[in-house]
Write a protein that holds these residues in place. Structure first.
Motif, mmCIF file in Angstrom:
data_model
loop_
_atom_site.group_PDB
_atom_site.id
_atom_site.type_symbol
_atom_site.label_atom_id
_atom_site.label_comp_id
_atom_site.label_asym_id
_atom_site.label_seq_id
_atom_site.Cartn_x
_atom_site.Cartn_y
_atom_site.Cartn_z
ATOM 1 N N HIS A 102 0.825 -1.221 0.000
ATOM 2 C CA HIS A 102 0.000 0.000 0.000
ATOM 3 C C HIS A 102 0.855 1.264 0.000
ATOM 4 O O HIS A 102 0.683 2.146 0.828
ATOM 5 N N GLU A 141 -7.906 0.090 -9.307
ATOM 6 C CA GLU A 141 -8.776 -0.264 -8.184
ATOM 7 C C GLU A 141 -8.405 0.616 -6.975
ATOM 8 O O GLU A 141 -9.258 1.156 -6.286
ATOM 9 N N TYR A 142 -7.100 0.742 -6.782
ATOM 10 C CA TYR A 142 -6.621 1.589 -5.686
ATOM 11 C C TYR A 142 -7.035 3.043 -5.915
ATOM 12 O O TYR A 142 -7.508 3.722 -5.012
ATOM 13 N N ASP A 174 -10.760 3.557 -5.390
ATOM 14 C CA ASP A 174 -11.080 3.468 -3.972
ATOM 15 C C ASP A 174 -10.677 4.749 -3.239
ATOM 16 O O ASP A 174 -11.465 5.317 -2.489
ATOM 17 N N SER A 175 -9.463 5.238 -3.477
ATOM 18 C CA SER A 175 -9.053 6.424 -2.704
ATOM 19 C C SER A 175 -9.789 7.675 -3.127
ATOM 20 O O SER A 175 -10.128 8.496 -2.283
ATOM 21 N N PHE A 197 -12.807 7.890 -4.408
ATOM 22 C CA PHE A 197 -14.192 7.834 -3.918
ATOM 23 C C PHE A 197 -14.220 8.105 -2.408
ATOM 24 O O PHE A 197 -15.094 8.773 -1.901
ATOM 25 N N ARG A 198 -13.226 7.556 -1.712
ATOM 26 C CA ARG A 198 -13.184 7.783 -0.269
ATOM 27 C C ARG A 198 -12.953 9.269 0.033
ATOM 28 O O ARG A 198 -13.566 9.836 0.924
ATOM 29 N N LYS A 253 -17.606 -1.920 -11.676
ATOM 30 C CA LYS A 253 -16.677 -1.502 -10.628
ATOM 31 C C LYS A 253 -17.096 -0.160 -10.055
ATOM 32 O O LYS A 253 -17.176 0.027 -8.841
ATOM 33 N N TYR A 294 -20.084 -0.426 -7.985
ATOM 34 C CA TYR A 294 -19.752 -1.031 -6.695
ATOM 35 C C TYR A 294 -19.234 0.028 -5.729
ATOM 36 O O TYR A 294 -19.649 0.094 -4.572
ATOM 37 N N TYR A 295 -18.347 0.902 -6.236
ATOM 38 C CA TYR A 295 -17.770 1.909 -5.343
ATOM 39 C C TYR A 295 -18.762 3.017 -5.000
ATOM 40 O O TYR A 295 -18.668 3.626 -3.937
ATOM 41 N N LYS A 314 -20.397 1.392 -2.171
ATOM 42 C CA LYS A 314 -19.494 1.222 -1.040
ATOM 43 C C LYS A 314 -19.349 2.517 -0.247
ATOM 44 O O LYS A 314 -19.388 2.518 0.976
ATOM 45 N N TYR A 315 -19.195 3.642 -0.954
ATOM 46 C CA TYR A 315 -18.985 4.903 -0.241
ATOM 47 C C TYR A 315 -20.222 5.776 -0.221
ATOM 48 O O TYR A 315 -20.207 6.869 0.333
#
Ligand code: C2E
Ligand code: CA
Ligand code: CA
Length: 641
Positions: free
Chosen positions: A400, A454-455, A458-459, A461-462, A494, A497-498, A501-502
């Motif tokens: 990471h 993917e990383y 994820d970041s 969206f977060r 994908k 999904y995110y 997720k968020y």
């Protein structure tokens, strides 16, 4: 007995008819060697028709005069010689480069056939090859010349093919050997037992082997250029690299290919590619030339080849000095040539494709007509770096170590931060900072891009989840999608999904795509983008002005924002034409309701000018470099409040 012979010939004729039918329906390309093969087939048909006549005469099935017997013999000898000559011609065209042989060699090749035919045609008077007496045909004194000539043609072609077999695809080499075996059987039979039936049977077997061969060869040929394709190249590399006798592999790329493909009428681009293929053949005098599509050629040079690199490159240069004709327009083309030296074992079977990928991925560094790069000059260092980066990517994923930075995008009207571009950062513990410009392409090559993305998703969206960006005065955050990600068929899912997720609003995210994504299946890309748009995301077109952006095509994609690449932004400040271009681009895109971002704004002058030109947003070091998210949030708050 009578009917046996006739039946036999009819059988062979029907086999030939099937072959002809097959060749006409199954292979549609107009390759030269295939035309010759058809010639051989037709000659064989005529020969067996003539045989039918001969058998009928033999068996007194029809009445005939001596002239008819003579004509039958004449036709027979003529056609058998023609078949052997065409066989040799076929092999020379398929394996070698008959077109580019010197005139002397071409004349020598045909004149033997011609000379024997002259002997043959004059035979009824000179009795040289054959003559007819009292209703019986006899061999003349020079009959052996006819047999010898046939043998020489067959032998020459076979030996030549065997010599070159390493360069050819496997199946072809094998069938040549098979042909040689049957030819040998044929000759022995003829010499020992004079058994004609056996002779004709082996001939037909040869013709069938031919048919199978050229059908197989199709799998290894590129249909546009008639050159060998990637599959054949792989077969050659896997079999030959590392063995002695191989000298160099050339990768030749047409630098302007993408531009042509995107902007020109496809059939005419194909014509151009075919023309280039001809030059490659003509200038290199080699037959081991491959076409990998996308304007990329490969050439394999062996020690035995009479290939001279300087001559080859000089001739290419000469040609490329002159613009090419495309659809009535003339266009300047340039080439990139990478030379992989495979003599000393440094490049071997295990690392060949890596080297090849490195070559293929090398940035163009010069504007020369022909830019040449050698494996020994970039060699170990660049390859090592390539590998180190692959390792660093691996480590960063496992541990990471990737991080997202954000760079503000500012409205020229209000001076406020309206969005931000998320940019990935990799600081490896061994290599230090590695630019995404370097590791993104490598990760696209080895497939790691999907994990990386993917990383990134994820970041980003977060980030959007954790920060109320609307309250900060921002419309959205821009996230880069690489070309390969765009074509990932799971991308839509994908993203979906995110979103869940968020639990975020997709309108808070804008996806940056580049034109290179359109290199893939355009139709699918458009569909995918529309699906994603339905989810609520918006798009920007990144790097406009690099490559060869086509305005009309851009509008076919659902993009709301165009990002002018820093290179054309900078050019506008040094060069009057670029300035006018940018000015017009801005007004043109405004006319079709697109917003513009100028990248790479590094000073106040640039900012002011772009504002005057009506550019909506600016991004660049003048405001802020990409920074970690906390620094970005602080910056934005300080500007927007
Ligand atoms: P890009 O999308 O064109 O990103 C803009 C690049 O310009 C960034 O380089 C940014 O740092 C740089 N830049 C911005 N303003 C200025 C300026 O005023 N002057 C100069 N000289 N440069 C400026 P960076 O971060 O090195 O990224 C390079 C490229 O790597 C990006 O080009 C993008 O294609 C790719 N990339 C970066 N992050 C990601 C990511 O998360 N995913 C994907 N797929 N690609 C990424
Ligand atoms: Ca970008
Ligand atoms: Ca960009």
């Amino acid at each position: 007995m009578i009917n046996m012979k006739i039946a036999y010939n009819l059988l062979i004729l029907s086999i030939l008819v099937v072959c002809i039918w097959f060749v006409y329906v199954s292979v549609d390309s107009k390759a030269y060697y295939r035309k010759i093969y058809r010639g051989i087939l037709w000659a064989a048909v005529l020969m067996y028709l003539n045989r039918l006549l001969a058998v009928s005469m033999e068996q007194d099935l029809i009445s005939y005069g001596e002239w008819m017997l003579a004509a039958e013999r004449l036709v027979h000898y003529f056609l058998t010689l023609a078949i052997y000559t065409l066989y040799a011609y076929f092999i020379f065209c398929l394996v070698g480069q008959f077109h580019y042989y010197s005139r002397k060699r071409k004349i020598a090749f045909w004149s033997v056939n011609l000379a024997v035919n002259v002997l043959l045609i004059t035979s009824p008077w000179t009795h040289a090859i054959f003559y007819v007496e009292d209703g019986v045909a006899y061999h003349g004194k020079l009959f052996f010349i006819l047999i010898l000539t046939r043998g020489i043609y067959a032998l020459l072609a076979t030996v030549y093919a065997l010599m070159k077999r390493k360069l050819m695809i496997k199946i072809f080499g094998q069938s040549i050997i098979l042909l040689a075996v049957f030819a040998a059987i044929q000759v022995t039979q003829f010499l020992i037992c004079h058994d004609e039936t056996m002779y004709y049977s082996t001939l037909i077997v040869n013709i069938i082997i031919f048919l199978l061969t050229i059908t197989m060869v199709e799998f290894y040929k590129d249909s546009t250029t008639e050159l060998l394709n990637k599959k054949a190249f792989r077969q050659f590399i896997d079999r030959e690299i590392g063995k002695p006798g191989n000298e160099a592999v050339y990768l030749i790329k047409l630098k302007n290919y993408e531009y042509l493909r995107d902007n020109c009428y496809e059939p005419s681009v194909m014509v151009l590619v075919r023309q280039l293929a001809e030059y490659m053949k003509e200038y290199s005098m080699l037959s081991s030339i491959y076409y990998f599509e996308d304007g990329k050629f490969g050439i394999v040079v062996r020690q035995k080849d009479r290939f001279d690199e300087n001559t080859f490159l000089d001739r290419l240069k000469e040609r490329f000095c002159v613009p090419f004709e495309l659809n009535g327009a003339s266009i300047n083309l340039t080439l990139f040539v990478a030379v992989l030296d495979v003599r000393n074992g440094k490049i071997n079977k295990d690392n060949f494709y890596r080297y090849f990928a490195v070559c293929d991925g090398l940035k163009y560094r010069s504007n020369e007509l022909i830019e040449v790069v050698r494996s020994d000059s970039f060699g170990i260092d660049e390859l090592q770096r390539y590998r180190n980066i692959e390792d660093a990517i691996e480590r960063a994923l496992a541990e990471h170590e990737f991080e997202m930075y954000y760079q503000p995008i500012i409205s020229t009207q209000t001076g406020r931060v309206v969005s931000a571009e998320a940019l990935i950062r990799l600081t490896d513990r061994l290599m230090g900072f590695v630019s995404p410009e370097e590791f993104i392409p490598i990760s696209e090559n080895n497939g790691k891009i999907l994990e990386i993305s993917e990383y990134v998703i994820d970041s980003v969206f977060r980030f959007v989840k954790e920060n109320d960006i609307a309250a900060m005065g921002m419309e959205f955050v821009e996230m880069n999608l690489s070309a390969m990600q765009c074509m990932d068929k799971n991308l839509t899912e994908k993203l979906q999904y995110y979103i869940h997720k968020y639990d975020i609003d997709p309108r808070r995210i804008n996806l940056e795509i580049t034109e290179t994504a359109t290199n893939f299946d355009e139709h699918r890309l458009k569909e995918q983008l529309l699906d994603i748009k339905k989810l609520g995301f918006t798009f920007s077109l990144d790097d406009y002005g690099t490559g060869y952006s086509n305005l009309v095509r851009v509008l076919e994609y659902p993009v709301d924002v165009i990002k002018l690449d820093k290179s054309i932004v900078w050019a506008a400040f040094t060069d009057r034409d670029s300035f006018v271009t940018i000015k017009n681009l801005i007004s043109m895109f405004h006319d079709v309701r697109r917003k513009l971002v100028a990248e790479g704004v590094e000073n106040e002058e640039q900012m002011i000018t772009l504002k005057e030109l009506g550019c909506d947003y600016v991004q660049g070091y003048y405001y802020s470099r990409p920074v970690p998210k906390t620094a970005f949030i602080e910056y934005t708050k300080s500007i927007n409040n």
